[in-house]
Design a protein around this motif. Structure first.
Motif, PDB file in Angstrom:
ATOM      1  N   SER A  67       1.237  -1.235   0.037  1.00 14.75           N
ATOM      2  CA  SER A  67      -0.161  -0.039  -0.090  1.00 14.75           C
ATOM      3  C   SER A  67       0.935   1.225  -0.025  1.00 14.75           C
ATOM      4  O   SER A  67       0.318   2.240  -0.509  1.00 14.75           O
ATOM      5  N   LEU A  68       1.945   1.171   0.568  1.00 12.94           N
ATOM      6  CA  LEU A  68       2.967   2.343   0.509  1.00 12.94           C
ATOM      7  C   LEU A  68       3.543   2.422  -0.868  1.00 12.94           C
ATOM      8  O   LEU A  68       3.779   3.695  -1.235  1.00 12.94           O
ATOM      9  N   LYS A  69       3.884   1.458  -1.497  1.00 14.56           N
ATOM     10  CA  LYS A  69       4.225   1.538  -2.687  1.00 14.56           C
ATOM     11  C   LYS A  69       3.578   1.943  -3.882  1.00 14.56           C
ATOM     12  O   LYS A  69       3.850   2.770  -4.565  1.00 14.56           O
ATOM     13  N   VAL A  70       2.045   1.695  -3.711  1.00 13.57           N
ATOM     14  CA  VAL A  70       1.140   2.063  -4.687  1.00 13.57           C
ATOM     15  C   VAL A  70       0.337   3.361  -4.228  1.00 13.57           C
ATOM     16  O   VAL A  70      -0.501   3.577  -4.962  1.00 13.57           O
ATOM     17  N   ASN A  71       0.647   3.662  -3.113  1.00 11.72           N
ATOM     18  CA  ASN A  71      -0.036   4.829  -2.503  1.00 11.72           C
ATOM     19  C   ASN A  71      -1.626   4.628  -2.379  1.00 11.72           C
ATOM     20  O   ASN A  71      -2.245   5.524  -2.738  1.00 11.72           O
ATOM     21  N   LEU A  72      -2.169   3.562  -2.013  1.00 15.03           N
ATOM     22  CA  LEU A  72      -3.254   3.231  -1.746  1.00 15.03           C
ATOM     23  C   LEU A  72      -3.560   2.565  -0.414  1.00 15.03           C
ATOM     24  O   LEU A  72      -2.648   2.102  -0.013  1.00 15.03           O
ATOM     25  N   ASN A  73      -4.619   2.868   0.248  1.00 15.71           N
ATOM     26  CA  ASN A  73      -4.874   2.239   1.546  1.00 15.71           C
ATOM     27  C   ASN A  73      -5.171   0.756   1.504  1.00 15.71           C
ATOM     28  O   ASN A  73      -5.494   0.246   0.117  1.00 15.71           O
ATOM     29  N   HIS A  74      -5.152  -0.024   2.579  1.00 12.46           N
ATOM     30  CA  HIS A  74      -5.413  -1.297   2.500  1.00 12.46           C
ATOM     31  C   HIS A  74      -6.698  -1.611   1.887  1.00 12.46           C
ATOM     32  O   HIS A  74      -6.749  -2.731   0.937  1.00 12.46           O
ATOM     33  N   PHE A  75      -7.924  -1.012   2.270  1.00 16.11           N
ATOM     34  CA  PHE A  75      -9.062  -1.317   1.643  1.00 16.11           C
ATOM     35  C   PHE A  75      -9.245  -1.045   0.200  1.00 16.11           C
ATOM     36  O   PHE A  75      -9.932  -1.998  -0.816  1.00 16.11           O
ATOM     37  N   GLN A  76      -8.612  -0.016  -0.596  1.00 12.65           N
ATOM     38  CA  GLN A  76      -8.686   0.536  -1.804  1.00 12.65           C
ATOM     39  C   GLN A  76      -7.953  -0.846  -2.454  1.00 12.65           C
ATOM     40  O   GLN A  76      -8.123  -1.151  -3.617  1.00 12.65           O
ATOM     41  N   LEU A  77      -6.623  -0.960  -1.802  1.00  9.88           N
ATOM     42  CA  LEU A  77      -5.801  -2.245  -2.442  1.00  9.88           C
ATOM     43  C   LEU A  77      -6.683  -3.525  -2.567  1.00  9.88           C
ATOM     44  O   LEU A  77      -6.522  -4.230  -3.574  1.00  9.88           O
ATOM     45  N   ARG A  78      -7.297  -3.770  -1.539  1.00 10.58           N
ATOM     46  CA  ARG A  78      -7.782  -5.034  -1.609  1.00 10.58           C
ATOM     47  C   ARG A  78      -8.887  -5.201  -2.453  1.00 10.58           C
ATOM     48  O   ARG A  78      -9.003  -6.379  -3.172  1.00 10.58           O
ATOM     49  N   ALA A  79      -9.730  -4.004  -2.837  1.00  9.18           N
ATOM     50  CA  ALA A  79     -10.882  -3.844  -3.760  1.00  9.18           C
ATOM     51  C   ALA A  79      -9.987  -3.809  -5.093  1.00  9.18           C
ATOM     52  O   ALA A  79     -10.797  -4.646  -6.022  1.00  9.18           O
ATOM     53  N   LYS A  80      -9.147  -3.475  -5.191  1.00  8.65           N
ATOM     54  CA  LYS A  80      -8.339  -3.426  -6.634  1.00  8.65           C
ATOM     55  C   LYS A  80      -7.830  -4.854  -7.082  1.00  8.65           C
ATOM     56  O   LYS A  80      -8.219  -5.414  -8.174  1.00  8.65           O
ATOM     57  N   ILE A  81      -7.323  -5.523  -5.762  1.00  5.25           N
ATOM     58  CA  ILE A  81      -6.884  -7.149  -6.143  1.00  5.25           C
ATOM     59  C   ILE A  81      -8.182  -7.964  -6.537  1.00  5.25           C
ATOM     60  O   ILE A  81      -8.219  -8.769  -7.246  1.00  5.25           O
ATOM     61  N   TYR A  82      -9.323  -7.724  -5.560  1.00  2.00           N
ATOM     62  CA  TYR A  82     -10.338  -8.405  -5.889  1.00  2.00           C
ATOM     63  C   TYR A  82     -10.904  -8.297  -7.189  1.00  2.00           C
ATOM     64  O   TYR A  82     -11.285  -9.371  -7.933  1.00  2.00           O
ATOM     65  N   MET A  83     -11.200  -7.053  -7.809  1.00  2.00           N
ATOM     66  CA  MET A  83     -11.609  -6.735  -9.065  1.00  2.00           C
ATOM     67  C   MET A  83     -10.842  -7.447 -10.205  1.00  2.00           C
ATOM     68  O   MET A  83     -11.147  -7.888 -11.196  1.00  2.00           O
ATOM     69  N   ALA A  84      -9.549  -7.141 -10.003  1.00  2.00           N
ATOM     70  CA  ALA A  84      -8.592  -8.003 -11.056  1.00  2.00           C
ATOM     71  C   ALA A  84      -8.874  -9.573 -10.939  1.00  2.00           C
ATOM     72  O   ALA A  84      -8.905 -10.176 -12.114  1.00  2.00           O
ATOM     73  N   GLY A  85      -9.081 -10.091  -9.801  1.00  2.00           N
ATOM     74  CA  GLY A  85      -9.101 -11.576  -9.787  1.00  2.00           C
ATOM     75  C   GLY A  85     -10.664 -11.903 -10.488  1.00  2.00           C
ATOM     76  O   GLY A  85     -10.637 -13.060 -11.160  1.00  2.00           O
ATOM     77  N   LEU A  86     -11.495 -11.122 -10.243  1.00  2.00           N
ATOM     78  CA  LEU A  86     -12.897 -11.097 -10.888  1.00  2.00           C
ATOM     79  C   LEU A  86     -12.842 -11.308 -12.629  1.00  2.00           C
ATOM     80  O   LEU A  86     -13.675 -11.958 -12.924  1.00  2.00           O
ATOM     81  N   LYS A  87     -12.040 -10.011 -12.951  1.00  2.00           N
ATOM     82  CA  LYS A  87     -11.869  -9.936 -14.373  1.00  2.00           C
ATOM     83  C   LYS A  87     -11.326 -11.021 -14.936  1.00  2.00           C
ATOM     84  O   LYS A  87     -11.602 -11.602 -16.102  1.00  2.00           O
ATOM     85  N   SER A  89     -11.348 -14.161 -13.587  1.00  2.00           N
ATOM     86  CA  SER A  89     -12.129 -15.615 -13.808  1.00  2.00           C
ATOM     87  C   SER A  89     -13.239 -15.211 -14.792  1.00  2.00           C
ATOM     88  O   SER A  89     -13.477 -16.327 -15.213  1.00  2.00           O
ATOM     89  N   LEU A  90     -13.869 -14.164 -15.033  1.00  2.00           N
ATOM     90  CA  LEU A  90     -14.736 -13.972 -16.135  1.00  2.00           C
ATOM     91  C   LEU A  90     -13.997 -14.056 -17.421  1.00  2.00           C
ATOM     92  O   LEU A  90     -14.851 -14.683 -18.215  1.00  2.00           O
ATOM     93  N   GLY A  91     -12.988 -13.712 -17.668  1.00  2.00           N
ATOM     94  CA  GLY A  91     -12.323 -14.215 -18.857  1.00  2.00           C
ATOM     95  C   GLY A  91     -12.007 -15.374 -19.223  1.00  2.00           C
ATOM     96  O   GLY A  91     -12.249 -16.073 -20.290  1.00  2.00           O
ATOM     97  N   GLN A  92     -11.716 -16.265 -18.099  1.00  2.00           N
ATOM     98  CA  GLN A  92     -11.565 -17.662 -18.491  1.00  2.00           C
ATOM     99  C   GLN A  92     -12.916 -18.339 -18.589  1.00  2.00           C
ATOM    100  O   GLN A  92     -13.120 -19.323 -19.301  1.00  2.00           O
ATOM    101  N   LEU A  93     -14.109 -17.858 -17.959  1.00  2.00           N
ATOM    102  CA  LEU A  93     -15.218 -18.353 -17.765  1.00  2.00           C
ATOM    103  C   LEU A  93     -15.666 -18.239 -19.438  1.00  2.00           C
ATOM    104  O   LEU A  93     -16.284 -19.206 -20.004  1.00  2.00           O
ATOM    105  N   ARG A  94     -15.645 -16.944 -20.018  1.00  2.00           N
ATOM    106  CA  ARG A  94     -15.955 -16.589 -21.321  1.00  2.00           C
ATOM    107  C   ARG A  94     -14.951 -17.633 -22.370  1.00  2.00           C
ATOM    108  O   ARG A  94     -15.722 -18.037 -23.351  1.00  2.00           O
ATOM    109  N   GLU A  95     -13.825 -18.004 -22.102  1.00  2.00           N
ATOM    110  CA  GLU A  95     -13.199 -18.879 -22.828  1.00  2.00           C
ATOM    111  C   GLU A  95     -13.889 -20.356 -22.951  1.00  2.00           C
ATOM    112  O   GLU A  95     -13.851 -21.036 -23.897  1.00  2.00           O
TER     113      GLU A  95
END
Length: 99
Positions: A67-87, A89-95
């Motif tokens: 979070s210090l490296k990317v300048n986001l707080n913990h909750f913003q960082l967790r949401a960003k990681i979660y959204m990347a994981g969802l995207k 898995s959705l790409g794999q599902l579409r394949e």
């Protein structure tokens, strides 16, 4: 820890410094509980509980470094990681559906 009588007798700047330090501890505990899932331990033996606690503290530390490296707080960082994981898995599902 300061005793209540010492807190009553101190000036505003000292009181502010004390609560700034205390707030950092509160944020750390919230991160352990919410972001590192320390409270959701499925462990039943002492060894697995110890491992879970250690890895929760370690993951909170790594989250703080990131979070210090990317300048986001913990909750913003967790949401960003979660959204990347969802995207991903959705790409794999579409394949799979296209095959």
């Amino acid at each position: 820890m300061f005793k209540l009588t010492r807190i009553r007798n101190c000036d505003a700047e000292t009181l502010k410094a004390i609560y700034e330090k205390r707030w950092k501890v509160e944020v750390f505990h919230k991160t352990l509980k919410s972001n590192a899932s320390m409270a959701k331990s499925p462990a039943h033996t002492v060894r697995t509980q110890s491992n879970h606690i250690f890895l929760s503290i370690y993951s909170a530390f790594r989250l703080e470094v990131l979070s210090l490296k990317v300048n986001l707080n913990h909750f913003q960082l967790r949401a960003k990681i979660y959204m990347a994981g969802l995207k991903a898995s959705l790409g794999q599902l579409r394949e799979l559906l296209a095959a």
